[in-house]
Design an enzyme around this catalytic site. Structure first.
Site, PDB file in Angstrom:
ATOM      1  N   HIS A  20       0.834  -1.195   0.000  1.00 49.11           N
ATOM      2  CA  HIS A  20       0.000   0.000   0.000  1.00 49.11           C
ATOM      3  C   HIS A  20       0.876   1.255   0.000  1.00 49.11           C
ATOM      4  O   HIS A  20       1.788   1.379   0.801  1.00 49.11           O
ATOM      5  CB  HIS A  20      -0.917  -0.025   1.218  1.00 49.11           C
ATOM      6  CG  HIS A  20      -1.913   1.075   1.249  1.00 49.11           C
ATOM      7  ND1 HIS A  20      -2.278   1.703   2.405  1.00 49.11           N
ATOM      8  CD2 HIS A  20      -2.618   1.680   0.256  1.00 49.11           C
ATOM      9  CE1 HIS A  20      -3.167   2.634   2.145  1.00 49.11           C
ATOM     10  NE2 HIS A  20      -3.396   2.633   0.852  1.00 49.11           N
ATOM     11  N   ASP A  28       8.050   8.342 -20.317  1.00 49.82           N
ATOM     12  CA  ASP A  28       8.396   8.412 -21.728  1.00 49.82           C
ATOM     13  C   ASP A  28       9.854   8.006 -21.920  1.00 49.82           C
ATOM     14  O   ASP A  28      10.567   7.725 -20.946  1.00 49.82           O
ATOM     15  CB  ASP A  28       8.113   9.810 -22.288  1.00 49.82           C
ATOM     16  CG  ASP A  28       8.887  10.930 -21.604  1.00 49.82           C
ATOM     17  OD1 ASP A  28      10.015  10.686 -21.106  1.00 49.82           O
ATOM     18  OD2 ASP A  28       8.381  12.063 -21.576  1.00 49.82           O
TER      19      ASP A  28
END
EC number: 5.4.99.62
Length: 139
Positions: A20, A28
């Site tokens: 969690h 990119d």
């Protein structure tokens, strides 16, 4: 053979071991990746795989509760930013859980990747096509 959408063994292992609030960056082809952060390099050539298809595949396997984005993304590449927002809306509908969106400067974004579990590099060549996913829980 694995039946679900995600076939890449490194990504599959990463998702299976997330806790969690752990963070995973999808970026990119040009984002600098810190030496200290695990790199999963999917980039084959310009545009392959693309940012959206990588995000879509990861969302099919990973529960997220928040995303962190560079403010420049929505300004410089609004079409791709809107595609990402659409995918996040679909994910919210599927899970019934809201996904928190946080915008920071691109410089702060690059620094934040140092603390994440991994950076997944795509072949995307659209400026600022980067997102940090914050892992949620399925219960």
């Amino acid at each position: 053979m694995k039946k679900n959408q995600l076939l890449n063994s490194e990504l599959s292992y990463l998702v299976a071991t997330l806790g969690h609030t752990d963070e995973v960056t999808v970026c990119d082809a040009g984002l600098p990746i810190p030496e200290t952060t695990s790199r999963i390099d999917l980039a084959l050539t310009h545009g392959v795989p693309g940012f959206i298809e990588t995000v879509r595949t990861l969302l099919a396997e990973m529960q997220i509760e928040g995303v962190v984005l560079a403010a420049e993304f929505r300004e410089v590449s609004p079409n791709l930013h809107e595609e990402l927002q659409h995918l996040l809306q679909i994910e919210e509908q599927k899970t019934g859980k809201a996904i928190r969106r946080t915008y920071i400067s691109h410089e702060a974004f690059k620094s934040r990747t140092e603390g994440g579990r991994a950076v997944v590099r795509t072949g995307e060549c659209t400026p600022y096509a980067n997102v940090i996913f914050q892992a949620g829980v399925v219960f």
